[in-house]
Motif scaffolding. Structure first.
Motif, mmCIF file in Angstrom:
data_model
loop_
_atom_site.group_PDB
_atom_site.id
_atom_site.type_symbol
_atom_site.label_atom_id
_atom_site.label_comp_id
_atom_site.label_asym_id
_atom_site.label_seq_id
_atom_site.Cartn_x
_atom_site.Cartn_y
_atom_site.Cartn_z
ATOM 1 N N SER A 145 0.820 -1.219 0.000
ATOM 2 C CA SER A 145 0.000 0.000 0.000
ATOM 3 C C SER A 145 0.852 1.267 0.000
ATOM 4 O O SER A 145 0.308 2.366 -0.149
ATOM 5 C CB SER A 145 -0.924 0.019 1.223
ATOM 6 N N ALA A 146 2.161 1.118 0.169
ATOM 7 C CA ALA A 146 3.098 2.252 0.134
ATOM 8 C C ALA A 146 2.735 3.336 1.143
ATOM 9 O O ALA A 146 2.861 4.532 0.877
ATOM 10 C CB ALA A 146 3.170 2.833 -1.278
ATOM 11 N N GLY A 147 2.254 2.909 2.309
ATOM 12 C CA GLY A 147 1.938 3.856 3.372
ATOM 13 C C GLY A 147 0.493 4.292 3.417
ATOM 14 O O GLY A 147 0.063 4.914 4.392
ATOM 15 N N ALA A 148 -0.289 3.962 2.375
ATOM 16 C CA ALA A 148 -1.688 4.412 2.342
ATOM 17 C C ALA A 148 -2.505 3.835 3.481
ATOM 18 O O ALA A 148 -3.490 4.437 3.924
ATOM 19 C CB ALA A 148 -2.327 4.042 1.002
ATOM 20 N N LEU A 149 -2.100 2.672 3.983
ATOM 21 C CA LEU A 149 -2.838 2.030 5.068
ATOM 22 C C LEU A 149 -2.835 2.876 6.336
ATOM 23 O O LEU A 149 -3.663 2.688 7.221
ATOM 24 C CB LEU A 149 -2.245 0.645 5.338
ATOM 25 N N ASN A 150 -1.913 3.821 6.419
ATOM 26 C CA ASN A 150 -1.883 4.728 7.565
ATOM 27 C C ASN A 150 -2.987 5.789 7.494
ATOM 28 O O ASN A 150 -3.268 6.451 8.488
ATOM 29 C CB ASN A 150 -0.528 5.448 7.635
#
Length: 246
Positions: A145-150
């Motif tokens: 997710s390249a950080g999108a999950l945050n």
């Protein structure tokens, strides 16, 4: 960025994970093992939404990273799941009509991670995944997710069809991607909307499809049967974005 380990092995470690309230996606137990500690772990698992699978020793050995699984291995979420209401609240806070992505039987964690990334970039307020026959929030999903999950909430539900009915009562309508549907450019995709994406092989399940208000197809001119699920989701999501920006 570091992601939390999601494999838990050994009886004490697994039991403590359940007792601490950690979100466990799935518990694997040695088939035929019914001693006291294992029975206690199973009782704890049944108090949650955890899926319990009884497997052969060979399967546990293959899954084990420590070679000390003691007949039990648990998969824990790399991130905590949100509630569906959290997704609706995210839309309210932005004063926008809800835009939710619902996934039916997406089992590849790389696909799930890519979908979460695209959903965030397209301005979706959240993603909903089913409890069974679907990838959970593993470390692979988090990395993909390249950080999108945050930044985007992901909720897990027992029954997608029931969840769709409940969201319809809150004013949402639903479109699912399907090759037998109407050309997506001909549909009005504005307003509070749920976009339903199925797996590449089976597509959206019959019961879930029946709950959707419309089916939409993506125009394709090649000789292969379908697009990758994450690509199809991206194409559909950005048609929703385009219509919202008009």
């Amino acid at each position: 960025m570091r992601y939390e380990e999601f494999t838990i092995e050994g009886r004490n470690a697994v039991m403590e994970a359940f007792r601490s309230g950690k979100t466990i996606d799935r518990l694997f137990v040695l088939d035929g093992c019914q001693d006291g500690p294992v029975k206690s772990i199973i009782r704890e698992a049944k108090k949650t939404d955890c899926i319990i699978s009884f497997v052969k020793k060979e399967r546990l050995d293959q899954m084990s990273e420590t070679e000390k699984h003691q007949g039990v291995i648990a998969y824990a979420a790399a991130y905590e799941y949100a509630e569906v209401e959290d997704i609706l609240n995210a839309a309210r806070e932005k004063e926008e009509p809800p835009f939710i992505v619902l996934l039916d039987s997406i089992e590849d964690p790389h696909n799930l991670g890519a979908i979460i990334r695209t959903a965030h970039q397209a301005g979706a307020h959240g993603v909903i995944i089913p409890k069974r026959r679907a990838a959970g929030l593993t470390a692979t999903v988090a990395r993909t997710s390249a950080g999108a999950l945050n930044y985007i909430p992901v909720a897990k539900v027992t029954n997608l069809a029931v969840t769709i009915e409940e969201l319809k009562e809150k004013g949402l309508w639903f479109v699912c991607a399907d090759m037998d549907g109407e050309l997506m450019y001909k549909l009005n995709l504005t307003g509070p909307i749920g976009l339903v994406i199925g797996s590449e092989g089976e597509g959206v399940g019959r019961l879930v499809k029946e709950k959707c208000d419309f089916t939409a197809k993506i125009p394709m001119f090649g000789k292969v049967d379908s697009l990758n699920a994450s690509v199809a989701m991206g194409v559909m999501a950005y048609e929703i974005v385009r219509q919202r920006m008009k």
